[in-house]
Design a protein around this motif. Structure first.
Motif, PDB file in Angstrom:
ATOM      1  N   TRP A  93       6.447   1.293  -8.196  1.00 21.40           N
ATOM      2  CA  TRP A  93       7.117   2.209  -7.260  1.00 21.40           C
ATOM      3  C   TRP A  93       7.715   1.438  -6.084  1.00 21.40           C
ATOM      4  O   TRP A  93       8.883   1.615  -5.736  1.00 21.40           O
ATOM      5  CB  TRP A  93       6.108   3.242  -6.777  1.00 21.40           C
ATOM      6  CG  TRP A  93       6.663   4.266  -5.833  1.00 21.40           C
ATOM      7  CD1 TRP A  93       6.973   4.091  -4.514  1.00 21.40           C
ATOM      8  CD2 TRP A  93       6.980   5.641  -6.124  1.00 21.40           C
ATOM      9  NE1 TRP A  93       7.445   5.248  -3.958  1.00 21.40           N
ATOM     10  CE2 TRP A  93       7.473   6.222  -4.926  1.00 21.40           C
ATOM     11  CE3 TRP A  93       6.886   6.432  -7.261  1.00 21.40           C
ATOM     12  CZ2 TRP A  93       7.858   7.557  -4.853  1.00 21.40           C
ATOM     13  CZ3 TRP A  93       7.281   7.757  -7.184  1.00 21.40           C
ATOM     14  CH2 TRP A  93       7.756   8.302  -5.990  1.00 21.40           C
ATOM     15  N   VAL A  97      11.651   0.984  -5.108  1.00 26.38           N
ATOM     16  CA  VAL A  97      12.149   1.414  -3.797  1.00 26.38           C
ATOM     17  C   VAL A  97      12.803   0.244  -3.061  1.00 26.38           C
ATOM     18  O   VAL A  97      13.840   0.408  -2.395  1.00 26.38           O
ATOM     19  CB  VAL A  97      11.005   2.014  -2.949  1.00 26.38           C
ATOM     20  CG1 VAL A  97      11.472   2.293  -1.520  1.00 26.38           C
ATOM     21  CG2 VAL A  97      10.488   3.295  -3.585  1.00 26.38           C
ATOM     22  N   TRP A 100      16.183  -0.242  -4.604  1.00 24.77           N
ATOM     23  CA  TRP A 100      17.100   0.827  -4.204  1.00 24.77           C
ATOM     24  C   TRP A 100      17.529   0.641  -2.746  1.00 24.77           C
ATOM     25  O   TRP A 100      18.697   0.828  -2.396  1.00 24.77           O
ATOM     26  CB  TRP A 100      16.420   2.174  -4.382  1.00 24.77           C
ATOM     27  CG  TRP A 100      17.341   3.340  -4.122  1.00 24.77           C
ATOM     28  CD1 TRP A 100      18.106   3.999  -5.027  1.00 24.77           C
ATOM     29  CD2 TRP A 100      17.586   3.968  -2.855  1.00 24.77           C
ATOM     30  NE1 TRP A 100      18.818   5.011  -4.407  1.00 24.77           N
ATOM     31  CE2 TRP A 100      18.521   5.011  -3.076  1.00 24.77           C
ATOM     32  CE3 TRP A 100      17.118   3.759  -1.563  1.00 24.77           C
ATOM     33  CZ2 TRP A 100      18.978   5.822  -2.050  1.00 24.77           C
ATOM     34  CZ3 TRP A 100      17.586   4.570  -0.521  1.00 24.77           C
ATOM     35  CH2 TRP A 100      18.499   5.593  -0.781  1.00 24.77           C
ATOM     36  N   THR A 101      16.571   0.264  -1.884  1.00 28.16           N
ATOM     37  CA  THR A 101      16.879   0.066  -0.462  1.00 28.16           C
ATOM     38  C   THR A 101      17.879  -1.068  -0.276  1.00 28.16           C
ATOM     39  O   THR A 101      18.797  -0.984   0.543  1.00 28.16           O
ATOM     40  CB  THR A 101      15.590  -0.240   0.320  1.00 28.16           C
ATOM     41  OG1 THR A 101      14.645   0.816   0.128  1.00 28.16           O
ATOM     42  CG2 THR A 101      15.876  -0.373   1.809  1.00 28.16           C
ATOM     43  N   SER A 115      15.140   5.916   2.290  1.00 26.92           N
ATOM     44  CA  SER A 115      14.052   5.410   1.441  1.00 26.92           C
ATOM     45  C   SER A 115      12.713   5.379   2.155  1.00 26.92           C
ATOM     46  O   SER A 115      11.680   5.118   1.518  1.00 26.92           O
ATOM     47  CB  SER A 115      14.401   3.995   0.958  1.00 26.92           C
ATOM     48  OG  SER A 115      14.408   3.078   2.044  1.00 26.92           O
ATOM     49  N   PRO A 117      10.540   7.681   3.319  1.00 30.47           N
ATOM     50  CA  PRO A 117       9.439   8.477   2.746  1.00 30.47           C
ATOM     51  C   PRO A 117       8.902   7.877   1.443  1.00 30.47           C
ATOM     52  O   PRO A 117       7.697   7.948   1.176  1.00 30.47           O
ATOM     53  CB  PRO A 117      10.083   9.851   2.499  1.00 30.47           C
ATOM     54  CG  PRO A 117      11.243   9.908   3.418  1.00 30.47           C
ATOM     55  CD  PRO A 117      11.754   8.508   3.488  1.00 30.47           C
ATOM     56  N   PHE A 118       9.793   7.265   0.650  1.00 23.98           N
ATOM     57  CA  PHE A 118       9.368   6.684  -0.620  1.00 23.98           C
ATOM     58  C   PHE A 118       8.570   5.400  -0.402  1.00 23.98           C
ATOM     59  O   PHE A 118       7.650   5.088  -1.158  1.00 23.98           O
ATOM     60  CB  PHE A 118      10.592   6.436  -1.513  1.00 23.98           C
ATOM     61  CG  PHE A 118      11.358   7.690  -1.820  1.00 23.98           C
ATOM     62  CD1 PHE A 118      10.933   8.546  -2.822  1.00 23.98           C
ATOM     63  CD2 PHE A 118      12.495   8.026  -1.091  1.00 23.98           C
ATOM     64  CE1 PHE A 118      11.636   9.712  -3.104  1.00 23.98           C
ATOM     65  CE2 PHE A 118      13.200   9.184  -1.358  1.00 23.98           C
ATOM     66  CZ  PHE A 118      12.763  10.040  -2.365  1.00 23.98           C
ATOM     67  N   TRP A 119       8.928   4.650   0.646  1.00 19.04           N
ATOM     68  CA  TRP A 119       8.125   3.495   1.033  1.00 19.04           C
ATOM     69  C   TRP A 119       6.715   3.956   1.416  1.00 19.04           C
ATOM     70  O   TRP A 119       5.719   3.326   1.036  1.00 19.04           O
ATOM     71  CB  TRP A 119       8.761   2.782   2.229  1.00 19.04           C
ATOM     72  CG  TRP A 119       9.848   1.810   1.879  1.00 19.04           C
ATOM     73  CD1 TRP A 119      11.185   1.957   2.075  1.00 19.04           C
ATOM     74  CD2 TRP A 119       9.679   0.528   1.258  1.00 19.04           C
ATOM     75  NE1 TRP A 119      11.877   0.859   1.627  1.00 19.04           N
ATOM     76  CE2 TRP A 119      10.971  -0.046   1.121  1.00 19.04           C
ATOM     77  CE3 TRP A 119       8.576  -0.194   0.813  1.00 19.04           C
ATOM     78  CZ2 TRP A 119      11.179  -1.298   0.564  1.00 19.04           C
ATOM     79  CZ3 TRP A 119       8.771  -1.455   0.252  1.00 19.04           C
ATOM     80  CH2 TRP A 119      10.052  -1.988   0.127  1.00 19.04           C
ATOM     81  N   VAL A 121       5.068   6.614   0.444  1.00 19.82           N
ATOM     82  CA  VAL A 121       4.295   7.034  -0.735  1.00 19.82           C
ATOM     83  C   VAL A 121       3.773   5.822  -1.496  1.00 19.82           C
ATOM     84  O   VAL A 121       2.587   5.745  -1.857  1.00 19.82           O
ATOM     85  CB  VAL A 121       5.156   7.920  -1.663  1.00 19.82           C
ATOM     86  CG1 VAL A 121       4.426   8.178  -2.982  1.00 19.82           C
ATOM     87  CG2 VAL A 121       5.485   9.244  -0.989  1.00 19.82           C
ATOM     88  N   GLY A 122       4.638   4.872  -1.746  1.00 24.71           N
ATOM     89  CA  GLY A 122       4.243   3.697  -2.513  1.00 24.71           C
ATOM     90  C   GLY A 122       3.187   2.858  -1.809  1.00 24.71           C
ATOM     91  O   GLY A 122       2.193   2.452  -2.419  1.00 24.71           O
TER      92      GLY A 122
END
Length: 235
Positions: A93, A97, A100-101, A115, A117-119, A121-122
């Motif tokens: 994950w 991310v 993608w970032t 990105s 919020p995704f950082w 979570v991971g």
């Protein structure tokens, strides 16, 4: 095998137990309890007579050298086989991310901020596995209180409850237990709901916590039965 109410130590009557729904109601205090959990604790209690000696092969260390307190320590476990899938997924994950970032930043920095919020979570997944695997827990019981110390490389914490304020010590999922209007944990109402990810839990009027989450099922049932016995003897 007699099933004993975890609230008032009264045997449940046959007519107050429903095998189909796995629920029973205490005729004395009115608490609604899950029969399968009472059965697990009762079965182990019968076999080991709820002594302060852990099951064979247990990692729990018991220290009774101080006559004023009894200490149970669960050392750090390291990364278990059950945590490996979460660790692998967390690494994948975070890697995705990061990729993608990087691509998003080629356009505008502002777009890459999506990105965040995704950082979170991971990194939370990785933190839960890595820090949790290095956590040790210690339960200290005195004549008046139960103290829990959660020792981690980061963000260690402590829990303390007066023995007289303890509502229940059971194998349950603390996160799903609702509070009543007074702010106390509504154990009776919670007992009627489906439970998952069950772990040893201390529920008191003031505060509550789960503990020994990484211990074996046998150890969890043993420590729950023993703490219940100690609390009822001291109450």
């Amino acid at each position: 095998m007699k099933l004993i109410c975890s609230k008032c130590d009264t045997p449940l009557l046959t007519e107050d137990m429903n095998i189909t729904t796995d629920l029973g109601k205490c005729n004395k205090c009115g608490a609604v309890l899950k029969l399968s959990e009472l059965s697990e604790v009762a079965e182990v209690a019968e076999k080991i007579e709820v002594t302060s000696t852990p099951p064979i092969g247990s990692l729990i260390v018991v220290d009774a050298s101080n006559e004023d307190e009894l200490v149970f320590t669960l050392p750090k476990q390291g990364i278990s086989s059950t945590q490996i899938p979460t660790l692998v997924f967390g690494i994948f994950w975070v890697g995705f991310v990061a990729f993608w970032t990087f691509l998003a930043a080629q356009g505008t920095v502002f777009f890459s901020l999506f990105s965040i919020p995704f950082w979170f979570v991971g990194l939370s997944m990785l933190y839960g596995v890595l820090i949790g695997s290095q956590e040790s827990q210690k339960i200290t019981i005195t004549s008046e209180t139960i103290k829990l110390a959660f020792n981690r490389p980061l963000f260690s914490s402590n829990f303390e409850a007066n023995i007289k304020d303890i509502q229940e010590i059971s194998i349950s999922n603390l996160r799903n237990i609702p509070k009543n209007i007074l702010g106390n944990y509504n154990v009776a109402k919670y007992s009627q709901k489906k439970r998952s990810n069950k772990v040893p839990t201390i529920i008191s009027y003031a505060n509550s916590t789960s503990f020994f989450e990484n211990a074996t099922k046998e150890d969890q049932i043993w420590i729950t039965a023993l703490l219940n016995k100690i609390v009822k003897e001291m109450s």
